[in-house]
Design a protein around this motif. Structure first.
Motif, PDB file in Angstrom:
ATOM      1  N   GLY A  68     -38.939 -68.456 -17.912  1.00  0.00           N
ATOM      2  CA  GLY A  68     -38.201 -69.707 -17.785  1.00  0.00           C
ATOM      3  C   GLY A  68     -37.139 -69.948 -18.843  1.00  0.00           C
ATOM      4  O   GLY A  68     -36.404 -70.929 -18.766  1.00  0.00           O
ATOM      5  N   LYS A  69     -37.021 -69.052 -19.826  1.00  0.00           N
ATOM      6  CA  LYS A  69     -36.046 -69.212 -20.906  1.00  0.00           C
ATOM      7  C   LYS A  69     -34.908 -68.208 -20.710  1.00  0.00           C
ATOM      8  O   LYS A  69     -35.154 -67.011 -20.547  1.00  0.00           O
ATOM      9  CB  LYS A  69     -36.734 -68.974 -22.253  1.00  0.00           C
ATOM     10  N   LEU A  70     -33.659 -68.682 -20.759  1.00  0.00           N
ATOM     11  CA  LEU A  70     -32.521 -67.781 -20.571  1.00  0.00           C
ATOM     12  C   LEU A  70     -32.457 -66.751 -21.687  1.00  0.00           C
ATOM     13  O   LEU A  70     -32.609 -67.081 -22.871  1.00  0.00           O
ATOM     14  CB  LEU A  70     -31.216 -68.564 -20.503  1.00  0.00           C
ATOM     15  N   THR A  71     -32.211 -65.516 -21.300  1.00  0.00           N
ATOM     16  CA  THR A  71     -32.144 -64.377 -22.214  1.00  0.00           C
ATOM     17  C   THR A  71     -31.063 -63.444 -21.689  1.00  0.00           C
ATOM     18  O   THR A  71     -30.887 -63.309 -20.487  1.00  0.00           O
ATOM     19  CB  THR A  71     -33.496 -63.633 -22.251  1.00  0.00           C
ATOM     20  N   VAL A  72     -30.360 -62.783 -22.589  1.00  0.00           N
ATOM     21  CA  VAL A  72     -29.272 -61.883 -22.219  1.00  0.00           C
ATOM     22  C   VAL A  72     -29.723 -60.435 -22.386  1.00  0.00           C
ATOM     23  O   VAL A  72     -30.271 -60.067 -23.428  1.00  0.00           O
ATOM     24  CB  VAL A  72     -28.028 -62.149 -23.095  1.00  0.00           C
ATOM     25  N   GLY A  73     -29.466 -59.635 -21.362  1.00  0.00           N
ATOM     26  CA  GLY A  73     -29.703 -58.202 -21.431  1.00  0.00           C
ATOM     27  C   GLY A  73     -28.365 -57.483 -21.405  1.00  0.00           C
ATOM     28  O   GLY A  73     -27.493 -57.818 -20.600  1.00  0.00           O
ATOM     29  N   VAL A  74     -28.180 -56.526 -22.298  1.00  0.00           N
ATOM     30  CA  VAL A  74     -26.927 -55.764 -22.382  1.00  0.00           C
ATOM     31  C   VAL A  74     -27.273 -54.301 -22.130  1.00  0.00           C
ATOM     32  O   VAL A  74     -27.972 -53.678 -22.929  1.00  0.00           O
ATOM     33  CB  VAL A  74     -26.252 -55.960 -23.763  1.00  0.00           C
ATOM     34  N   VAL A  75     -26.789 -53.784 -20.979  1.00  0.00           N
ATOM     35  CA  VAL A  75     -27.141 -52.431 -20.546  1.00  0.00           C
ATOM     36  C   VAL A  75     -25.889 -51.684 -20.095  1.00  0.00           C
ATOM     37  O   VAL A  75     -24.881 -52.299 -19.753  1.00  0.00           O
ATOM     38  CB  VAL A  75     -28.185 -52.446 -19.403  1.00  0.00           C
ATOM     39  N   PRO A  76     -25.940 -50.346 -20.053  1.00  0.00           N
ATOM     40  CA  PRO A  76     -24.792 -49.580 -19.557  1.00  0.00           C
ATOM     41  C   PRO A  76     -24.447 -49.987 -18.127  1.00  0.00           C
ATOM     42  O   PRO A  76     -25.342 -50.313 -17.334  1.00  0.00           O
ATOM     43  CB  PRO A  76     -25.274 -48.128 -19.610  1.00  0.00           C
TER      44      PRO A  76
END
Length: 158
Positions: A58-66
């Motif tokens: 429920g908490k916004l989180t950022v994923g940074v992937v190729p």
């Protein structure tokens, strides 16, 4: 830089972080913004990273992937200390970050969200991420990206 800066470019300038800006003409017919950047700039796809906003418990989180990989939601949840993750809807991602889809940068977001950068970024001297608008990429050292975002580094690409 021609045109208006973005919160991402402003942050880099303010912190005096070494980086290069790469601009190209965005084609609105393109479906993959990251692969468009790869083709337009002639760079290796594994060095270009996309920024995805997800909800972890429920908490916004950022994923940074190729750009050539998918975000492994289970791995993102584990890296963020949660149990379950799902991609956030477009409106939520845009509202939280202050950027439009295809231009969401992990840097200079409206709301500072937790960030997890895929471990593969550390294989390169520099990586590319969105500069905060379509057609603008930032090239910087992965350690600078991690430091500026306060990111966790984990294998989150699937």
């Amino acid at each position: 830089m021609a045109g208006k800066g973005t919160p991402a470019t402003t942050l880099l300038a303010k912190r005096r972080i070494a980086h290069k800006l790469h601009m190209y003409d965005h084609d609105p017919r393109q479906e993959s913004y990251g692969l468009e950047a790869v083709a337009a700039l002639g760079i290796a796809a594994e060095r270009v990273f996309k920024t995805l906003v997800a909800e972890v418990d429920g908490k916004l989180t950022v994923g940074v992937v190729p750009v050539t990989a998918q975000l492994n939601l289970k791995a993102l949840a584990a890296a963020a200390g949660g149990k379950k993750a799902k991609l956030a809807d477009a409106a939520t991602a845009q509202r939280a970050t202050g950027y439009v889809l295809g231009g969401i940068s992990p840097l200079g977001q409206r709301t500072r969200l937790p960030v997890v950068v895929d471990a593969s970024a550390r294989r390169f001297d520099t990586v590319f991420c969105s500069g905060g608008r379509r057609g603008l990429e930032i090239e910087l050292a992965p350690d600078d990206l991690v430091a500026l975002t306060g990111a966790t580094v984990a294998p989150i690409a699937g």
